[in-house]
Design a protein around this motif. Structure first.
Motif, PDB file in Angstrom:
ATOM      1  N   VAL A 248      74.800  20.771 125.925  1.00 26.53           N
ATOM      2  CA  VAL A 248      75.213  19.414 125.767  1.00 26.53           C
ATOM      3  C   VAL A 248      76.300  19.472 124.661  1.00 26.53           C
ATOM      4  O   VAL A 248      77.015  18.315 124.394  1.00 26.53           O
TER       5      VAL A 248
ATOM      6  N   GLY B 222      80.635  17.621 128.322  1.00 22.68           N
ATOM      7  CA  GLY B 222      80.508  16.299 128.328  1.00 22.68           C
ATOM      8  C   GLY B 222      79.825  15.902 129.575  1.00 22.68           C
ATOM      9  O   GLY B 222      78.929  14.911 129.519  1.00 22.68           O
ATOM     10  N   LYS B 223      79.753  16.466 130.675  1.00 18.79           N
ATOM     11  CA  LYS B 223      79.307  16.070 132.031  1.00 18.79           C
ATOM     12  C   LYS B 223      77.800  16.499 131.873  1.00 18.79           C
ATOM     13  O   LYS B 223      76.884  15.497 132.149  1.00 18.79           O
TER      14      LYS B 223
ATOM     15  N   ARG C 164      76.215  16.364 129.181  1.00 20.40           N
ATOM     16  CA  ARG C 164      75.527  15.212 127.952  1.00 20.40           C
ATOM     17  C   ARG C 164      75.271  13.991 128.627  1.00 20.40           C
ATOM     18  O   ARG C 164      74.473  13.427 128.629  1.00 20.40           O
ATOM     19  N   LYS C 165      76.050  13.565 129.485  1.00 15.33           N
ATOM     20  CA  LYS C 165      76.357  12.455 130.332  1.00 15.33           C
ATOM     21  C   LYS C 165      74.897  12.171 131.314  1.00 15.33           C
ATOM     22  O   LYS C 165      74.311  11.400 131.315  1.00 15.33           O
ATOM     23  N   MET C 166      74.832  13.619 131.896  1.00 21.07           N
ATOM     24  CA  MET C 166      73.614  13.532 132.822  1.00 21.07           C
ATOM     25  C   MET C 166      72.422  13.585 132.356  1.00 21.07           C
ATOM     26  O   MET C 166      71.327  12.837 132.659  1.00 21.07           O
TER      27      MET C 166
ATOM     28  N   ALA D 184      71.873  11.836 129.202  1.00 18.91           N
ATOM     29  CA  ALA D 184      71.723  10.676 128.519  1.00 18.91           C
ATOM     30  C   ALA D 184      71.441   9.730 129.643  1.00 18.91           C
ATOM     31  O   ALA D 184      70.608   8.657 129.484  1.00 18.91           O
ATOM     32  N   ASP D 185      71.783   9.913 130.922  1.00 19.40           N
ATOM     33  CA  ASP D 185      71.802   8.936 131.945  1.00 19.40           C
ATOM     34  C   ASP D 185      70.281   8.819 132.436  1.00 19.40           C
ATOM     35  O   ASP D 185      70.140   7.822 133.289  1.00 19.40           O
TER      36      ASP D 185
ATOM     37  N   GLU E 295      83.974  18.772 131.658  1.00 20.37           N
ATOM     38  CA  GLU E 295      84.318  18.383 130.551  1.00 20.37           C
ATOM     39  C   GLU E 295      84.255  18.632 129.313  1.00 20.37           C
ATOM     40  O   GLU E 295      83.985  18.067 128.365  1.00 20.37           O
TER      41      GLU E 295
ATOM     42  N   TYR F 255      84.139  16.921 122.134  1.00 22.43           N
ATOM     43  CA  TYR F 255      82.718  17.444 121.938  1.00 22.43           C
ATOM     44  C   TYR F 255      83.047  18.676 120.869  1.00 22.43           C
ATOM     45  O   TYR F 255      81.806  18.728 120.236  1.00 22.43           O
TER      46      TYR F 255
END
Length: 608
Positions: A53, A57-58, A60-62, A64-65, A116, A121
């Motif tokens: 993470v 970025g991808k 990290r978003k997964m 976080a979501d 990403e 990052y």
């Protein structure tokens, strides 16, 4: 730099257990167990969330979501470059050094784009590192650019989105221009024999380009053409690509309706695309020196792989514009259609049409009288093609499956002034009559009407006078013109009297338009020069005959009639068309041939 041996835990294992065990991690992760399992295209990797993470970025978003803060499994589908690219990206996240090469930079760049891994990052993230390598290493070297572009063939459309292929195409074309410039300068310094040998070879990149996929290759050649690479170098590259990619297709059995795949396993549709693309890449210049053997080879390939009509017509057009330089063996194109004639006569017919169209266009562009006739380049080309077509007709005439309409269509394509002497045409017609004994009397007459008896040599007339395969009407016509020829020879005439009947006055009509008058005068001028050429050809034969007859008359004075009679009987003994033609004529000869012709389709093709 860390050696590849230290990455042994990254090597794929046949066991289904997750990769990246505790022994893999270094630093602060040595004693920390993996807390997330990454499933990439069905394969599992046991990793840690923090290094992933912190750079991706991808991911990290997964994380976080997700609603579950203790998520232990993440899945990435359709990963660009596959699991190998993910392994390299994971190494980068763990700050483990590895070597970026032309073989993996495209996969790494696509993987970084997918994950990403931008500067938002972490500084000097994977996108920046791969971009630096592409710009400073790959784009400055032609060989490396070709290698990188080859690796893009298996990548998804994301490679096009980041522009790897476009940049490689521009880099290849630009570096090829530099190579050409350096080569041109070295040619100026080629003073010694060793330098001449060094400067005389083809560009080395021609062989490297043949490894590209056909759509990539087309983009590269188009870019090279725009940037000014020499047409001869581009042509050499196209020819080499065709030889490398279409090797083995011509060895297939053309009568087999089911097309086999080539030795390299390429599908038939791919072969069709290759042929059509390579034809479209041929130089467009009118004076381009494309080898005729290559054009005929591509035409055969286009027929075998069932290329588009436009592709085949383009090849036929290019060949037709240089038909006077073609050899007879090139025209003997085998037919691929079952049950048709042995040779592809329709293709040769279209090639001949293209040649005649070129002659007509060149004549319309020329407005001088001296440009027409026997001495003009156009007429010289016509005479060469006339002899070539007659030889071609003689080769295909023994084919028992050859339709008479196709045979006649080939004969009547050429204008009358394309043949000074009709010996070659007579020989082809005679062979066809012998190989097709079931022809009706009407078909024989229709076929023989194209032979001008006035344009037959002495030997051909002697053969025709005793040839029982010819219609009676033609035999009478041959004997009549032979009688006139002997009469003119005895009277000491310097030319053939009956030729003057064929030449018009040449005076244009007052009712005709100036354009029609000009066309009429050009036509009359061409006919006059053609008649002069024919009389010159026969002049030497007539002089020999006259000297021989005068000598005989001096030895046997008063017995002129006896000499003429013995000469007319002995004419049949001279033959250059395979010996005597069959002795006396019999009215029932054609009926007897009809009984023999029932098995004509199984006979041998040789004509004695």
């Amino acid at each position: 730099m860390v050696s590849e041996r230290s990455f042994s835990s990254f090597v794929r294992s046949p066991t289904p257990s997750p990769k990246f065990s505790n022994s893999f991690t270094t630093g602060i992760f040595t004693d920390v167990a993996g807390d997330v399992t990454m499933v990439v295209d069905g394969e599992s990797f046991l990793l840690h969330k923090f290094p992933l993470v912190s750079r991706c970025g991808k991911i990290r978003k997964m994380v976080a979501d997700t609603k579950d803060s203790n998520i232990s499994k993440l899945e990435l589908a359709n990963f660009p470059g596959g699991t190998q690219a993910f392994e390299l990206a994971a190494k980068f996240c763990y700050s483990m050094n590895f070597e970026i090469t032309p073989a993996n930079v495209a996969h790494l760049r696509c993987a970084a784009e997918f994950l990403e891994m931008t500067e938002d990052y972490r500084e000097r993230n994977l996108i920046a590192r791969t971009e630096t390598y592409l710009n400073e290493v790959v784009m400055q070297n032609l060989e490396k650019a070709i290698e990188v572009m080859s690796t893009c063939e298996m990548l998804p459309p994301i490679a096009e989105e980041v522009g790897i292929q476009d940049r490689c195409v521009d880099a290849i074309a630009m570096n090829a221009c530099k190579e050409q410039l350096v080569s041109g300068l070295s040619h100026l310094e080629c003073d010694t024999e060793a330098s001449e040998l060094k400067c005389g070879g083809l560009e080395w990149w021609i062989e490297d380009l043949s490894t590209l996929r056909i759509d990539y290759y087309q983009r590269v050649i188009s870019a090279m053409e725009r940037m000014g690479v020499r047409p001869d170098s581009l042509l050499a590259s196209v020819m080499h690509y065709a030889q490398a990619s279409l090797k083995g297709i011509g060895k297939r059995q053309t009568c087999n309706s089911v097309m086999m795949k080539a030795s390299h396993g390429m599908a038939e549709n791919d072969q069709k695309v290759i042929v059509e693309t390579l034809v479209s890449l041929l130089p467009k210049e009118k004076g381009s020196s494309i080898p005729l053997t290559f054009l005929f080879g591509m035409l055969r390939m286009a027929t075998i792989v069932n290329a588009s009509i436009a592709c085949r017509l383009e090849l036929e057009r290019r060949i037709g514009f240089r038909l006077e330089m073609v050899s007879l063996d090139d025209l003997l194109i085998p037919s691929v259609q079952t049950g048709d004639s042995l040779f592809d006569v329709d293709t040769v017919h279209r090639i001949l049409m293209n040649f005649l169209q070129r002659i007509e266009e060149e004549e319309n562009e020329d407005f001088g009288y001296e440009s027409e006739g026997v001495g003009s380049p156009n007429h010289g080309s016509l005479l060469k093609v006339g002899r070539l077509v007659d030889a071609y007709l003689a080769e295909i005439a023994p084919d028992p499956y050859l339709n008479i309409q196709k045979f006649i269509a080939m004969i009547e394509m050429l204008p009358d002034y394309a043949r000074v002497i009709d010996d070659g045409l007579y020989r082809a017609v005679d062979i066809y009559l012998k190989a097709h004994p079931l022809l009706t009397e009407h078909e024989c007459k229709k076929l023989c009407k194209f032979i001008d008896c006035q344009k037959l040599s002495q030997e051909a007339c002697n053969h025709a006078a005793q040839n029982d395969r010819l219609p009676l009407q033609m035999t009478v016509r041959v004997l009549y013109f032979e009688q006139l020829r002997l009469k003119n020879a005895l009277s000491g005439s310097s030319g053939d009297g009956f030729f003057s009947q064929r030449i018009s006055s040449g005076i244009p009509s007052a009712a005709m338009s100036p354009r029609d008058n000009y066309a009429s005068l050009r036509r009359e001028n061409r006919e006059l020069k053609l008649e002069i050429s024919r009389m010159r050809v026969r002049l030497s034969d007539l002089e020999k005959e006259q000297d021989f007859m005068k000598q005989g008359m001096m030895e046997k004075s008063g017995q002129g009639k006896t000499i003429l009679t013995s000469l007319s009987r002995g004419f049949g003994r001279i033959g250059i068309f395979g010996g005597p033609a069959g002795g006396k004529r019999q009215k029932s000869g054609r009926k007897s041939r009809g009984s023999e012709g029932k098995t004509g389709r199984s006979r041998s093709y040789s004509i004695s």
